[in-house]
Design a protein around this motif. Structure first.
Motif, PDB file in Angstrom:
ATOM      1  N   PRO A  15      39.058  32.438  41.502  1.00 40.09           N
ATOM      2  CA  PRO A  15      39.936  31.667  42.381  1.00 40.09           C
ATOM      3  C   PRO A  15      39.169  30.892  43.448  1.00 40.09           C
ATOM      4  CG  PRO A  15      39.972  33.988  42.968  1.00 40.09           C
ATOM      5  CD  PRO A  15      39.185  33.887  41.696  1.00 40.09           C
ATOM      6  N   GLU A  16      39.789  29.793  43.880  1.00 36.21           N
ATOM      7  CA  GLU A  16      39.278  29.091  45.061  1.00 36.21           C
ATOM      8  C   GLU A  16      39.967  29.672  46.294  1.00 36.21           C
ATOM      9  OE1 GLU A  16      39.980  24.946  44.271  1.00 36.21           O
ATOM     10  OE2 GLU A  16      38.855  25.110  42.377  1.00 36.21           O
ATOM     11  N   ASP A  17      39.395  29.442  47.456  1.00 39.10           N
ATOM     12  CA  ASP A  17      39.972  30.013  48.681  1.00 39.10           C
ATOM     13  C   ASP A  17      41.444  29.642  48.850  1.00 39.10           C
ATOM     14  OD1 ASP A  17      37.758  31.426  49.448  1.00 39.10           O
ATOM     15  OD2 ASP A  17      36.925  29.779  50.644  1.00 39.10           O
ATOM     16  N   ALA A  18      41.785  28.391  48.509  1.00 37.16           N
ATOM     17  CA  ALA A  18      43.163  27.928  48.710  1.00 37.16           C
ATOM     18  C   ALA A  18      44.165  28.701  47.849  1.00 37.16           C
ATOM     19  CB  ALA A  18      43.246  26.436  48.391  1.00 37.16           C
ATOM     20  N   GLU A  19      43.691  29.354  46.822  1.00 32.78           N
ATOM     21  CA  GLU A  19      44.600  30.104  45.947  1.00 32.78           C
ATOM     22  C   GLU A  19      44.784  31.549  46.384  1.00 32.78           C
ATOM     23  OE1 GLU A  19      43.856  28.793  41.518  1.00 32.78           O
ATOM     24  OE2 GLU A  19      41.934  28.889  42.573  1.00 32.78           O
ATOM     25  N   LEU A  20      44.102  31.938  47.456  1.00 31.15           N
ATOM     26  CA  LEU A  20      44.099  33.350  47.842  1.00 31.15           C
ATOM     27  C   LEU A  20      44.869  33.569  49.138  1.00 31.15           C
ATOM     28  CD1 LEU A  20      40.365  34.143  47.013  1.00 31.15           C
ATOM     29  CD2 LEU A  20      42.384  34.882  45.725  1.00 31.15           C
ATOM     30  N   ALA A  21      46.088  34.086  49.024  1.00 32.27           N
ATOM     31  CA  ALA A  21      46.868  34.421  50.218  1.00 32.27           C
ATOM     32  C   ALA A  21      46.848  35.936  50.385  1.00 32.27           C
ATOM     33  CB  ALA A  21      48.294  33.899  50.075  1.00 32.27           C
ATOM     34  N   PHE A  22      45.879  36.424  51.180  1.00 34.52           N
ATOM     35  CA  PHE A  22      45.746  37.876  51.361  1.00 34.52           C
ATOM     36  C   PHE A  22      46.796  38.388  52.344  1.00 34.52           C
ATOM     37  CE2 PHE A  22      41.374  36.458  50.328  1.00 34.52           C
ATOM     38  CZ  PHE A  22      41.218  37.178  49.143  1.00 34.52           C
ATOM     39  N   ALA A  23      47.251  39.621  52.126  1.00 34.15           N
ATOM     40  CA  ALA A  23      48.192  40.233  53.067  1.00 34.15           C
ATOM     41  C   ALA A  23      47.398  40.793  54.240  1.00 34.15           C
ATOM     42  CB  ALA A  23      48.964  41.348  52.372  1.00 34.15           C
ATOM     43  N   PRO A  24      47.756  40.398  55.478  1.00 41.69           N
ATOM     44  CA  PRO A  24      46.975  40.869  56.634  1.00 41.69           C
ATOM     45  C   PRO A  24      47.171  42.357  56.915  1.00 41.69           C
ATOM     46  CG  PRO A  24      48.819  39.499  57.348  1.00 41.69           C
ATOM     47  CD  PRO A  24      48.816  39.453  55.856  1.00 41.69           C
ATOM     48  N   ASP A  25      48.225  42.958  56.332  1.00 34.52           N
ATOM     49  CA  ASP A  25      48.486  44.374  56.611  1.00 34.52           C
ATOM     50  C   ASP A  25      48.252  45.265  55.389  1.00 34.52           C
ATOM     51  OD1 ASP A  25      50.514  43.300  55.138  1.00 34.52           O
ATOM     52  OD2 ASP A  25      52.144  44.147  56.353  1.00 34.52           O
ATOM     53  N   ALA A  26      47.535  44.749  54.398  1.00 38.21           N
ATOM     54  CA  ALA A  26      47.245  45.591  53.229  1.00 38.21           C
ATOM     55  C   ALA A  26      46.298  46.719  53.637  1.00 38.21           C
ATOM     56  CB  ALA A  26      46.609  44.746  52.131  1.00 38.21           C
ATOM     57  N   PRO A  27      46.451  47.922  53.064  1.00 36.97           N
ATOM     58  CA  PRO A  27      45.525  49.014  53.410  1.00 36.97           C
ATOM     59  C   PRO A  27      44.089  48.709  52.972  1.00 36.97           C
ATOM     60  CG  PRO A  27      47.283  49.799  51.930  1.00 36.97           C
ATOM     61  CD  PRO A  27      47.543  48.351  52.182  1.00 36.97           C
ATOM     62  N   TYR A  28      43.944  47.960  51.890  1.00 39.80           N
ATOM     63  CA  TYR A  28      42.622  47.468  51.503  1.00 39.80           C
ATOM     64  C   TYR A  28      42.770  46.344  50.496  1.00 39.80           C
ATOM     65  CZ  TYR A  28      43.088  50.556  47.331  1.00 39.80           C
ATOM     66  OH  TYR A  28      43.535  51.178  46.192  1.00 39.80           O
ATOM     67  N   LEU A  29      41.686  45.592  50.308  1.00 39.62           N
ATOM     68  CA  LEU A  29      41.589  44.613  49.221  1.00 39.62           C
ATOM     69  C   LEU A  29      40.556  45.142  48.241  1.00 39.62           C
ATOM     70  CD1 LEU A  29      41.609  41.759  47.793  1.00 39.62           C
ATOM     71  CD2 LEU A  29      39.732  41.169  49.347  1.00 39.62           C
ATOM     72  N   HIS A  30      40.896  45.119  46.947  1.00 40.60           N
ATOM     73  CA  HIS A  30      39.916  45.526  45.932  1.00 40.60           C
ATOM     74  C   HIS A  30      39.595  44.352  45.024  1.00 40.60           C
ATOM     75  CE1 HIS A  30      38.245  47.075  42.199  1.00 40.60           C
ATOM     76  NE2 HIS A  30      37.950  48.198  42.823  1.00 40.60           N
TER      77      HIS A  30
END
Ligand SMILES: *Cc1c(COP(=O)(O)O)cnc(C)c1O
Length: 375
Positions: free
Chosen positions: A138-153
């Motif tokens: 993915p490119e950065d623009a395609e990545l909407a991370f959740a700010p309250d996720a317990p972690y990103l894997h």
């Protein structure tokens, strides 16, 4: 060179277990008969000996030195492979969490991770490469991370498809968890940006049987008590300093030799990275200059330095190439059984001369195949 050492180690392009440095193999050969410090075979030294406590301590210290991290990171040496971490992570860190963790699905190993994690937890898949057949990241623009996720894997290097992240991704407030099984210690990383890194040994670090886990102390403090069996409990493993039950003494010893090789023969991760870049560039340049005879699978910006995956114009030619390569002494070039094709794995232990030999072979193979067809 001793006749006990297989000279084909020099041309071992296996996807894993991968080639180990020749000088490490020679020390291992010696240690099987008589490890120099103890006078005993490495296969018969107690895991409770002072000598082995020293081995565990030196591996930790060498890894910290290579990555430039402090003692606020624990370095564990566990069994069960990377696959055990796929489930041990959600089992350990998600109890009582209101929001699901974020996962990326970038290839074969991500799908395996998700398959295991989904058994014990609800997850959110931030991005999947399925619609692009896992040919790009993915490119950065395609990545909407959740700010309250317990972690990103995520998986830093997709070993099967030959895709590698060349930048840091994630949300600054969310702990990063990363499977680095196929590119750990192949390049410098800012380890302080990760809360949890794991990598089994058998691609870049040693033989199968041990998996390295780096985790930040704070993570353990926040970890809910899950009543997991002792050996699946990261806190117990930290308390026991990876010696909870009999650890794989031999595999850990080989990892020690590889970390010494990285520090003292190679000269650290920046030097290792420069070598790995040179190896991969030589091979990708050849693919790009082959007028489409050798077709790389991965989108160029996401090409892996560790696994170069490609095909020839027809399945018949691909199969013929693999047979001819094997006859010429190149081992392990067949692609992963999930996608076929050809994969040249260029792990740390494989030297530049092996890549140059492969390039010579590929150039003359192309010439001969083209003459056969048009001549
Ligand atoms: C090879 C590989 C695995 C599999 O690890 P096991 O130790 O066999 O469980 C996991 N993740 C990645 C990225 C791999 O390349």
């Amino acid at each position: 060179m001793s006749p006990l050492i297989n000279p084909n180690n020099a041309h071992n392009f296996s996807g894993g277990p991968g080639a180990l440095p020749q000088s490490v193999l020679e020390q291992v050969q010696q240690a099987i008969l008589c490890e120099p410090d103890t006078g005993l075979s490495i296969l018969g030294i107690s895991h409770r000996s002072d000598w082995f406590a020293g081995v565990l301590a030196e591996v930790q210290q060498n890894i910290r030195q290579l990555l430039g991290i402090d003692t606020n990171y624990q370095v564990l040496m566990l069994q069960g492979g990377a696959t055990q971490q796929f489930s041990q992570i959600p089992m350990s860190f998600l109890n009582g969490q209101a929001t699901p963790p974020d996962y990326l699905c970038t290839g074969y190993w991500s799908r395996k991770v998700l398959g295991e994690a989904e058994r014990s937890a609800r997850l959110r898949v931030v991005w999947s490469g399925a619609s692009s057949d896992y040919r790009r990241l993915p490119e950065d623009a395609e990545l909407a991370f959740a700010p309250d996720a317990p972690y990103l894997h995520y998986v830093s290097n997709e070993t099967v498809e030959g895709l590698q992240f060349h930048r840091l991704i994630g949300h600054p407030d969310v702990p990063r968890f990363c499977d680095m099984s196929s590119d750990f210690l192949s390049r410098p990383i800012d380890a302080t940006q990760f809360s949890f890194i794991y990598a089994h040994a058998q691609k870049n670090l040693g033989p199968a049987g041990v998996t390295l886990v780096l985790l930040r102390e704070e993570l353990l403090e926040r970890m809910p008590d899950q009543g997991l069996p002792g050996w699946l409990d990261y806190r117990q493993q930290v308390r026991a300093q990876s010696n909870y039950n009999t650890p794989p003494v031999f595999a850990i010893y080989v990892v020690l030799l590889v970390t010494r090789w990285l520090l003292h023969e190679i000269g650290g991760l920046a030097a290792m990275h420069a070598i790995n870049q040179r190896k991969a560039a030589r091979l990708y340049d050849l693919l790009d200059a082959s007028d489409g005879f050798y077709q790389g699978r991965a989108a160029p910006p996401d090409r892996s330095l560790m696994n170069v995956v490609f095909t020839l114009p027809t399945p018949e030619l691909t199969a013929d190439f693999l047979a001819a390569a094997q006859r010429a002494g190149f081992y392990g070039l067949n692609g992963h059984r999930a996608i076929g094709g050809i994969r040249a794995s260029l792990y740390n232990g494989l030297g530049l001369p092996a890549v140059e030999a492969l390039i010579d072979f590929m150039q003359s193979y192309q010439q001969q195949a083209t003459t056969r067809r048009w001549g």
